[in-house]
Every structure is written in structure tokens, then in C-alpha cells.
Motif scaffolding. Structure first.
Motif, short mmCIF file in Angstrom:
data_model
loop_
_atom_site.label_atom_id
_atom_site.label_comp_id
_atom_site.label_asym_id
_atom_site.label_seq_id
_atom_site.Cartn_x
_atom_site.Cartn_y
_atom_site.Cartn_z
N ALA A 300 28.91 57.91 17.90
CA ALA A 300 28.86 57.18 16.61
C ALA A 300 28.71 55.70 16.77
N ARG A 301 29.66 55.26 17.57
CA ARG A 301 29.79 53.68 17.85
C ARG A 301 30.79 53.58 19.05
N ALA A 302 30.76 52.35 19.55
CA ALA A 302 31.58 51.95 20.55
C ALA A 302 33.05 52.02 20.31
N PRO A 303 34.03 52.39 21.15
CA PRO A 303 35.37 52.56 20.78
C PRO A 303 35.97 51.42 20.35
N ASP A 304 36.93 51.41 19.27
CA ASP A 304 37.56 50.31 18.74
C ASP A 304 38.35 49.47 19.78
N ARG A 305 38.92 50.26 20.89
CA ARG A 305 39.99 49.41 21.89
C ARG A 305 39.48 49.88 23.31
N GLN A 306 39.67 48.96 24.15
CA GLN A 306 39.63 49.37 25.68
C GLN A 306 40.78 49.87 26.14
N GLY A 307 40.69 51.15 26.94
CA GLY A 307 41.65 51.93 27.57
C GLY A 307 42.24 50.98 29.13
N PHE A 308 43.27 51.43 29.39
CA PHE A 308 43.64 50.90 30.78
C PHE A 308 42.65 51.02 31.65
N GLY A 309 41.91 52.22 31.92
CA GLY A 309 41.10 52.51 32.98
C GLY A 309 39.70 51.50 32.83
N THR A 310 39.23 51.39 31.53
CA THR A 310 38.01 50.52 31.28
C THR A 310 38.43 49.02 31.73
N VAL A 311 39.48 48.71 31.36
CA VAL A 311 40.06 47.25 31.81
C VAL A 311 40.00 47.14 33.15
N LEU A 312 40.74 48.07 34.00
CA LEU A 312 40.70 48.32 35.27
C LEU A 312 39.30 48.29 35.96
N ALA A 313 38.35 48.87 35.41
CA ALA A 313 37.00 49.00 35.99
C ALA A 313 36.38 47.54 36.04
N ALA A 314 36.47 47.10 34.72
CA ALA A 314 35.92 45.75 34.44
C ALA A 314 36.52 44.76 35.52
N ARG A 315 37.89 44.62 35.66
CA ARG A 315 38.43 43.62 36.50
C ARG A 315 37.94 44.15 38.03
N SER A 316 37.93 45.34 38.57
CA SER A 316 37.23 45.36 39.87
C SER A 316 36.18 45.06 39.97
N ALA A 317 35.20 45.15 39.01
CA ALA A 317 33.75 44.63 38.93
C ALA A 317 33.75 43.16 39.34
N ARG A 318 34.45 42.83 38.58
CA ARG A 318 34.79 41.12 38.58
C ARG A 318 35.09 40.82 39.81
N ASP A 319 36.35 40.95 39.77
CA ASP A 319 37.23 40.13 40.65
C ASP A 319 37.00 40.90 42.37
N GLN A 320 36.98 41.85 42.52
CA GLN A 320 36.69 42.21 43.83
C GLN A 320 35.33 42.49 44.16
N LEU A 321 34.49 42.81 43.32
CA LEU A 321 32.99 43.20 43.85
C LEU A 321 32.20 41.88 43.53
#
Length: 347
Positions: A300-321
């Protein structure tokens, strides 16, 4: 009147000067020159060549004597390479490395390369002699073996750390039942890292060689194997062959594991007919990985909040890769685009 350039005395002097310059250049490069004639059954070497192999006499060796100085485990392969170089149908190139047993009992590693000089044409073509260089690479090989030993020990210790941490998480969860869901997620993340480690740091051979080139396709195949039912094609992976290093593999393993876990809990893999398609393509200096879910529950729509896993994935993509990750919450299924610099992947 100056001597004519084709005068025998002038030619002789030029040849002597060329030979002297060649000898100086070879000495400066720490190389030994050698000449092998199978017809005459002789191997001759320059002074440095004789010092490298520990044979001070200026008398030539026979080919059998020289083969006898090689380590037994390297002898047959080196003989094959020499025979192949002298094959008149080939180009005459010779390049190898081997262990040599010096008369003083010392074992040295030799890097050898050469080129066969052919005479005649067609059926009459034959190898006259193999001319090449020797280099003593013993110190470099010993350093390489020391690094391989350290790498094996480090890899073993890392695997032990994974096992210890997993056990600690399981034991802690027994005393705190309310934390079991979190403990389960943590164990799965650790298992994902362990599988990535197994792939990019395979069990090494005695010489330090690993199990071959590690690629994104191979990493994802191994990482997502537990999520694929037997005979099922619910997770389809099609990635352009690109090498991946240890650091990038660890970060990418975390990202992909999080998406697979979410797909099983809430996404396309939560229903029998859902599938996940993963495509990897090379776009100049960027590698683009697309995760596309189809056939799952409508979004229906994007989640209202980001879970820990999503935040971890974003940080890994940005900071490590050093890359980026974007989410498209399409009604037909989630689409995730990951952009990674190729230099980061292979570094």
C-alpha cells in the motif's frame, strides 16, 4: 680514415661491447643467464647463474644432471615444460618456478624464463637452444609462505569467534525468553557473515592459494542457499561476473541477508507464489545490483519507520562500500537498487 662498420675487427669490438653491456644489465637485475641445448646435452650458465644454483664450476652440466638438482616434486613438470618449449610446432616460450637442491644442501626457489631459438622451416624446423634467465626468489617465497600461514591462522580464529559469539547469544536467550526473537535475528546475521567469510577466505592450500576467484554471483549463490527450497527457483540470481574482495563481501552479505529476511517475513517470499529476482550489471565504474520482488502481497505504501536492519543496510552501503541504496515500494513488489564503485568491490 675511420674503419668500415662491417670490418671484422670493428664487428668483433661491437659484439664484445654489446656482450659486456648485456652482462652489466643482467647483473644489475640480479639475473643469471643460461643456455640449454638438448642436442648437445649441455646447460651452460653465466657466473651469477652458477652462484644461484651453487655450482661454481665453469664446466657445463648435462640436462640429466640439472634435472637431478630439481626438487623431486617439481622435476616431472619442469621436464614437461622444457619439452613443450622445444616443440617445433609451438612458439618456444618457457616460464616457471621450482625448487632446486644446491650441492651445499640448501633449497632455493628459482624463477626461470626463456625462449627457444629455432632454425629451419616447416618439417625441418627444430629447436637449437633454450636461452633464458634464472632469478633466486627464495626470500619472496618464504615471505609468501609466512603470510599464507598467518592468513590460515587468522581465518581459523575468525571462524572460532563466529562460533563463540553465536553460542553466547544462544545461551543469553535461554535466560531471557522475551529476547529470543532478537537473538534469532542476531544469530542469522552472524551466520550470514560467516558464510561470506567462508566464500572469500576459502580453506587455503599449503602454498597459500585459495579456491579461485571470488565473484558476486558466487557470493550470493552461497549466501542465499539457505533461503532456497530444494528445487525451487523462488530466488533467481543473475549477476555479471565481477570479482569481490573480503571487505566488500562482508558489507554486501549484511545487506542481502537483511533483504532476504524481510522478504521471508513480510515480502514476496512470505507467500508461496512470490519470487525474488536479483540482477547485477556493470555500468562503467559502478556495479549496480537490483533486488526485485514479485508475486507477493500488494504494497500500500512505504513503511512509516525504518527497522534496525534497514538502517544497518544503508550504513553498510554508504560507509563500507562507498555506494548507495534506494528503495522503491511499488504496489507489485519492493525494488531495491544498490550502486557500488567497482574499485571498492575488488579492493
Amino acid at each position: 680514415m675511420p674503419p668500415h662498420p662491417t670490418d671484422p675487427a670493428t664487428l668483433s669490438a661491437q659484439l664484445e661491447e654489446s656482450a659486456h653491456l648485456l652482462e652489466l644489465a643482467v647483473e644489475a637485475a640480479d639475473l643469471g643467464l643460461w643456455w640449454l641445448s638438448l642436442e648437445a646435452d649441455t646447460l651452460k650458465g653465466s657466473p651469477r647463474c652458477r652462484r644461484i644454483i651453487g655450482f661454481p664450476s665453469e664446466a657445463p652440466l648435462t640436462y640429466r644432471q640439472w634435472l637431478g638438482m630439481l626438487h623431486p616434486d617439481d622435476r616431472d613438470e619442469n621436464h614437461r615444460l622444457v619439452q613443450a618449449a622445444f616443440d617445433p610446432r609451438g612458439e618456444g616460450a618457457y616460464r616457471t618456478s621450482y625448487r632446486l637442491l644446491r650441492p651445499d644442501g640448501r633449497i632455493v626457489w628459482i624463477a626461470a624464463m626463456g625462449q627457444v631459438e629455432f632454425v629451419g622451416e616447416g618439417p625441418a624446423r627444430r629447436g637449437l637452444q633454450l636461452v633464458g634467465t634464472f632469478r633466486d626468489i627464495t626470500a619472496a617465497r618464504q615471505a609468501e609462505e609466512a603470510r599464507a600461514l598467518l592468513t590460515r591462522e587468522l581465518s581459523h580464529r575468525i571462524k572460532n569467534i563466529f562460533a563463540v559469539v553465536t553460542s553466547m547469544v544462544a545461551l543469553s536467550a535461554r535466560d531471557h525468553p522475551e529476547a529470543k526473537p532478537y537473538a534469532s535475528d542476531l544469530r542469522e546475521r552472524i551466520d550470514a557473515l560467516s558464510r561470506a567469510h567462508d566464500y572469500v577466505r576459502p580453506h587455503l592450500n599449503e602454498d597459500g592459494a585459495g579456491g579461485g576467484t571470488t565473484t558476486i554471483q558466487g557470493l550470493l549463490d552461497g549466501l542465499l542457499a539457505p533461503y532456497r527450497a530444494a528445487g525451487s527457483e523462488r530466488i533467481r540470481i543473475r549477476c555479471a561476473e565481477t570479482a569481490i574482495g573480503e571487505r566488500a563481501a562482508t558489507a554486501l552479505a549484511l545487506i542481502v541477508h537483511e533483504q532476504a529476511t524481510n522478504a521471508i517475513k513480510y515480502g514476496a517470499l512470505a507467500v508461496p507464489e512470490g519470487i525474488v529476482q536479483i540482477d547485477g550489471t556493470r555500468d562503467g565504474d559502478t556495479y549496480r545490483l537490483r533486488w526485485r520482488e514479485e508475486g507477493g502481497r500488494p504494497i500500500a505504501r512505504a513503511p512509516d519507520r525504518q527497522g534496525f536492519g534497514t538502517v544497518l543496510a544503508a550504513r553498510s552501503a554508504r560507509d563500507q562500500l562507498g555506494g548507495s541504496i534506494t528503495y522503491d515500494w511499488a504496489a507489485t513488489g519492493l525494488v531495491i537498487d544498490i550502486g557500488i564503485p567497482v574499485e571498492t568491490l575488488t579492493g
